[in-house]
Write an enzyme that holds these catalytic residues in place. Structure first.
Site, PDB file in Angstrom:
ATOM      1  CB  CYS B  87      16.002 -45.076 -25.705  1.00 46.66           C
ATOM      2  SG  CYS B  87      15.115 -46.469 -26.400  1.00 46.66           S
ATOM      3  CG  HIS B 196      12.579 -42.343 -28.731  1.00 44.34           C
ATOM      4  ND1 HIS B 196      14.216 -42.614 -29.291  1.00 44.34           N
ATOM      5  CD2 HIS B 196      12.820 -43.521 -27.682  1.00 44.34           C
ATOM      6  CE1 HIS B 196      14.209 -44.074 -29.158  1.00 44.34           C
ATOM      7  NE2 HIS B 196      13.558 -44.528 -28.193  1.00 44.34           N
ATOM      8  CD  GLU B 198      15.592 -40.140 -31.418  1.00 43.47           C
ATOM      9  OE1 GLU B 198      15.146 -40.073 -30.950  1.00 43.47           O
ATOM     10  OE2 GLU B 198      15.650 -40.694 -31.463  1.00 43.47           O
TER      11      GLU B 198
END
Lengths: 925, 227
Positions: B87, B196, B198
């Protein structure tokens, strides 16, 4: 006039702070007026000596919102007329917004009626209530309004609403970990709503996303009563180790007063007095300068800097600067400790050097905190601030109370001119308190007599089918993804449930799985019909929304949005609402830990519906046990059993159906029975712990039909439902599907758990009835003998409304059409068991059936329907065509935020019927 | 020996803690790196996390790219250090010219957060070698400026060289050209991705566990390519 006893002359150091200046500050002379010997008229500054010498000078107190008697009182306190700066300070501190002068006499009940709690570490009166949730951890949460600014300037108004509540939470010593936003707008199709809503949503997202706080829930409600007065409430949740709790007291004479964060500018002057404490009229746009401007990046740095200071134990006291700015922070911290304060105003870093003392004191510039620091820690504090790139400036010091035991005085100079010399307590605690006249609204009796139960209702399957589709597409019940996908719900990585789930659930301890659930709810229509019970209904709904996740509710916050307190009818509504909330909390055994009052939500003579918004916080010992709202896909034709808990009565007054279909508001709202809500919550917590629940979803606006549709669409799982016998015939199936009786929850129970679950229901005395089964392969919601609607058709109706109203048929959207639903189905093995048998009504006995088994459920955002993959990328535009019905693609997972408005509760006043818990159906009206 | 993966915190980084958690769950040791400290403290790979570095009031990533730590990272990346920009990290990598193209305002002008299906286009990078080419994964996307753009020649070259790492499927959330969600440099050690990963490493908090593959891939890469 006396001369300043000490010759100190600080240079106007408006820059970050070298520790020097402050450290050198000699002890101020506390109670002595301080003034430069000469030139007190210099530069046109209105000094204390000048005020004493010109008692007859006219002052614009009325323009600042003070009444004659209030102004006289100030003169009496000071023994002279106030200076221009002092007048500004009193006018904002004694404003309705800051002083709670109209609400105080009622709000006392929250304390008086509060159930004893050993969890409460800080309560009403603090920046936010703090509740212990384990030996080591506490949470703090609070909801506040930013209504007026958000109408005048939607983006900044809403953004700074988030910023303000976050600093309240930060000031308690907590790390902010999530936000929620209950929002209310005028009619969905009104042109001004198209101005306000997108701005508000972008502002909340712009600030909260940049701050790195997940937005986990809230409400979006439309009603014409909010046209000129939208309600933008903001809630923040924070977590802190129990021993990191911070105080606001400016204790310890000789300690340094440090202003940290953004520079001070001219924005937001008069925010609390001019904007928030008056009704709107012509020309409100002129008040735009009273709206603050937010800088989330600075706030993020401020958060990190403060947390580092707390952990290093570098601050004695701390207070955020919000409404009333520096004035509020200086006086509150000093008054809380009984100390005085000596402040050199020229040291305050300014955005605009020409600002005058009264402007500096009144500015509501955002992203600022006031710290009280021991002199030997000042260096370390300034270093920490520098590390995070935020300004920190020593602007004054704490002074001792006077020897006779009287509290100290707040003494402020500006370039050697004494501009303020006041007892801080007089601004904070001695403000006016009014017992305003109250009178039941004249039209209430007629309004209550005009019951919605007498309205024509759909009475055949075709009409019922059409009603379902129309209702789920109505603005308050429609999918809110258009709003909620502008918010980051993932950041920080602890979001276990977020909108459109009933509650947001946040993990607060990764090691143990400890978490909290939060929901905010309100229903202005119910409160309009009966503010006492309407408020209890809001409480019941928020409580139930927390309970359906499996959490145990432990604390309450509130934001009370009302019209002008100068209108006796509004004041009556307010008093009734407070009484309802205080009584309700006492019945449920959970305390109100803090809240906020917003009056003057009124344009001309038209007040909003009384709108108490209630937030309930619950604890989950292990977030892995949380129960989500959506039906769970099952393989191989397996299915869960669907139960309706609670009783359904003929309760349509104030309902979403009455409003959408007949534009009707009248009658008395549904009955509320908090003892039953409590039993229901206990049951849900117990059932969640042992895995009896695959899903649980509360019933509120839109009744059973809405909950069924939402539970089906969440993960693309169909259901087959049978309307109980006693609701057969005529319009009774409609009543069953759309009544808004409170105290009800829709649950699905995995096979094998039915018996145990039913036994548990019986043990808790909760009425329960098997009403159907989930149907993974069917791809439809079917109500036996009434209608069958495909999930794709439901989804199309449910999701199209907001994009249609607010734009967003974006070029890039590729709907999950062909795939959306199909994908989901594919993802789940198609059951084959033919299973065509409609639920056998026979086995759906009128009383609960029981049985059941466990099933833990899955995660927060489980992929719902998988949009089917498109082999190659589909060019943007083509997507739309693909979507059935031109619907906007539904995101796989999340859906909207909390269902429309949220509240689901409803009780009270109903009619009713059956005693055994099952209504007998007749419709009595 | 446990691999050490650095996670940089810039002022305004928001998903740094989440990236560190993902590294840990993948079995490596997260090492927090500070923007003002040029030292990499011996890490074997680096993650530039999501957020709004410096508020992103200027072009996203435009200021972060000048942080002291970035100078070191740019050099190390040219020398083969695996770097993943997520990002805002992707934006920074583009600003730092470690990756071609740029990320611009979403075409619809709104911030958008949704669970997004991606197709992994190549497994030949340090961060995707654990996937099968063509594999579909579900990862959250959340950005306001995630629209990937580059000139046609660059896009064609990326395609030809197999440097498009992932594409959006089932809908393009931001208007990115050719549905590009992630790209890599010529050597395959630097990857920028808009969604994302994560946030898809735990069942409780993510829509899937698909994100974990990015973090386990780099561990596999490090074992295979000792420094």
């Amino acid at each position: 006039m006396t001369t300043h006893p000490d010759p100190v002359r600080e240079t106007p150091e408006a820059y970050p702070a070298t520790p020097g200046p402050a450290a050198v500050v000699p002890p101020a002379a506390p109670a002595q007026p301080v003034a430069p010997a000469t030139d007190e008229w210099a530069h046109g500054v209105d000094t204390v000596p000048r005020a004493a010498g010109t008692p007859g000078e006219l002052q614009p107190y009325a323009e600042l919102g003070l009444r004659d008697d209030e102004y006289d009182r100030i003169r009496q306190i000071l023994g002279r007329r106030p200076t221009q700066a002092e007048l500004a300070m009193y006018s904002i501190m004694w404003s309705e917004h800051c002083s709670y002068k109209s609400s105080k006499v009622h709000l006392r009940q929250f304390g008086e009626k509060a159930p004893p709690s050993d969890r409460l570490l800080a309560g009403i009166g603090e920046n936010a209530g703090v509740v212990r949730v384990s030996d080591r951890l506490a949470v703090t949460f609070k909801v506040e309004s930013h209504n007026h600014p958000s109408f005048v300037e939607p983006y900044q108004g809403a953004a700074t609403g988030v910023g303000g509540i976050v600093r309240d939470i930060l000031a308690m010593g907590a790390r902010p970990v999530a936000v929620m936003d209950p929002l209310r707008f005028g009619a969905a199709d009104h042109p001004d709503t198209a101005r306000v809503l997108p701005g508000v949503v972008a502002g909340i997202g712009g600030y909260g996303n940049c701050l790195g706080l997940p937005n986990i829930g809230g409400e979006v409600v439309f009603d014409p009563c909010y046209q000129g007065n939208p309600l933008v409430n903001a809630l923040c949740l924070g977590v802190l180790p129990v021993d990191r709790l911070q105080k606001k007291e400016a204790a310890g004479p000789g300690n340094v007063v440090v202003l940290m964060g953004a520079k001070t500018g001219r924005d937001g002057i008069g925010g609390v007095s001019v904007l928030a404490s008056a009704t709107f009229d012509e020309g409100s746009e002129q008040r735009r300068p009273s709206v603050q401007v937010g800088d989330p990046f600075t706030e993020k740095l401020l958060i990190e800097a403060c947390l580092e200071l707390y952990d290093a134990e570098l601050v004695v006291g701390i207070q955020d600067l919000g409404g009333a700015g520096l004035t509020c922070a200086l006086t509150e911290t000093a008054a809380a400790a009984g100390t005085g304060m000596r402040v050199w105003l020229e040291r305050v870093p300014l955005r605009e050097p020409s600002m005058e003392p009264h402007e500096i004191l009144a500015s509501e510039s955002q992203e600022r905190m006031l710290l009280v620091v021991a002199p030997d820690k000042l260096d370390a504090v300034l270093k920490t601030a520098e590390k995070w790139g935020v300004l920190a400036t020593a602007i004054g010091e704490v002074t001792a109370p006077s020897p006779d035991g009287q509290p100290g005085r707040l003494v402020v100079t500006w370039r050697d001119h004494l501009v303020v010399d006041v007892p801080p307590g007089s601004l904070v605690d001695d403000g006016p308190v009014y017992a305003r006249p109250m009178r039941e609204p004249a039209d209430l009796i007629l309004l209550q007599a005009d019951r919605a139960e007498t309205l024509p209702r759909p009475a055949d399957p075709e009409a019922l089918r059409e009603t379902v589709l129309r209702m789920i597409a109505s603005p308050n019940l429609a999918d809110k993804t258009w709003v909620t996908e502008q918010y980051d719900r993932y950041v920080l990585g602890n979001t276990v449930l977020a909108q459109p789930e009933d509650s947001g659930v946040i993990r607060i301890d990764e090691r143990t799985g400890l978490g909290v659930a939060l929901s905010v709810d309100g229903n202005g229509r119910y409160a309009r019909l009966d503010p006492y019970h309407g408020t209890k209904l809001a409480l019941a709904e928020a409580y139930r929304n927390v309970a359906v996740t499996g959490a145990t509710p432990i604390a309450v916050t509130n934001c009370l949005n009302f019209g002008s307190p100068e209108d006796p009818a509004v004041m009556w509504q307010f008093a009734e609402a407070v009484r309802g909330l205080a009584d309700g909390c006492a019945e449920l055994g959970i305390p109100v830990t803090g809240g906020n009052v917003s009056f003057y939500n009124q344009t001309g003579a038209a007040a909003i519906h009384p709108t108490p918004v209630v937030g309930v916080l619950g604890v989950l010992e292990n977030v892995a046990d949380r129960v989500p709202m959506g039906f769970v896909p099952r393989a191989n034709g397996d299915h869960d059993q669907i139960y309706l808990l609670g009783e359904t009565h003929v309760e349509l007054s104030g309902s979403e159906w009455a409003w959408v279909t007949h534009e009707h508001l009248g009658g008395i709202p549904p009955q509320v029975d908090l003892a039953r809500e409590k039993a229901l919550a206990d049951l849900l917590a117990a059932a969640a712990r042992v895995g009896h629940l695959s899903s649980a979803h509360d019933l509120s606006d839109g009744g059973l039909a809405q909950s069924l549709v939402e539970s089906c669409l969440r993960r693309g799982v169909g259901a087959r439902i049978a309307v109980p016998e006693r609701f057969a015939g005529g319009s009774m199936p409609f009543v069953y599907l759309f009544s808004e009786s409170a105290g009800r929850v829709l649950v699905s129970v995995p096979r094998g758990h039915e018996k145990a679950f039913a036994a548990l229901c019986a043990e808790h005395g909760v009425p329960h009835e098997l009403i159907g089964v989930t149907d993974t392969a069917g791809g439809a919601l079917e109500v036996h003998g009434q209608f069958r609607i495909g999930l794709d058709e439901l989804r199309a109706a449910h999701t199209a409304t907001l994009p249609r109203l607010f734009g967003g048929a974006e070029l890039v959207e590729v709907p999950a059409p062909a795939s959306g639903v199909a994908g989901a189905v594919e993802a789940v093995p198609l059951p084959t068991d033919g299973d065509p048998r409609p639920v056998d009504p026979a086995e759906v006995v009128s009383e609960p059936i029981a049985s059941s088994g466990p099933t833990p459920v899955t995660g927060a955002a489980e992929p719902v329907d998988t949009p089917a993959e498109q082999p190659t990328d589909v060019p943007a535009e083509s997507g739309e065509a693909a979507s059935p019905g031109g619907v906007i693609a539904t995101p796989p997972v999340e859906t909207a935020e909390e269902q429309a408005s949220g509240p689901d509760t409803a009780p009270d006043g109903t009619t009713g019927s059956g005693d055994s818990g099952q209504p007998s159906a007749p419709d009595e009206r | 020996m446990t691999a050490r993966v650095g996670v940089v915190t810039f002022p305004g980084s928001l998903d740094d803690g989440d990236a560190a958690r993902a590294v840990r769950i993948a079995g490596a040791e997260p090492v927090r790196l500070w923007h003002a400290d040029p030292a990499l403290h011996g890490v074997d790979a680096v993650v530039l996390p999501g957020g709004f570095s410096y508020g992103d009031y200027l072009r996203c990533g435009a200021i972060a790219r000048f942080a002291p730590v970035m100078e070191t990272i740019v050099d190390a990346a040219r020398g083969g250090l695996p770097v993943l920009g997520i990002c805002n990290g992707f934006q920074i990598l583009c600003e730092a010219h470690l990756l071609p193209g740029a990320l611009t305002r979403n075409q619809h002008l709104h911030f958008r957060n949704r669970d997004q299906f991606l197709r992994i286009e190549t497994a030949a990078t340090a961060w995707t070698n654990g996937f099968q080419p063509g594999q579909e994964v579900l990862i959250p996307v959340k950005n306001g400026e995630g629209c990937y753009v580059a000139d046609t020649a660059t896009l064609d070259r990326l395609e030809a060289e197999g440097r498009v790492v992932a594409r959006y499927i089932g809908g393009n959330p931001n208007g990115s050209q050719r549905d590009i969600a992630a790209v890599t440099n010529e050597a395959g050690n630097v990857v920028g991705i808009m969604p994302h990963p994560e946030h898809a490493v735990e069942e409780l908090t993510g829509p899937s566990l698909d994100g974990l593959g990015f973090f386990t891939s780099v561990l596999k890469h490090l074992v295979g390519a000792p420094a």
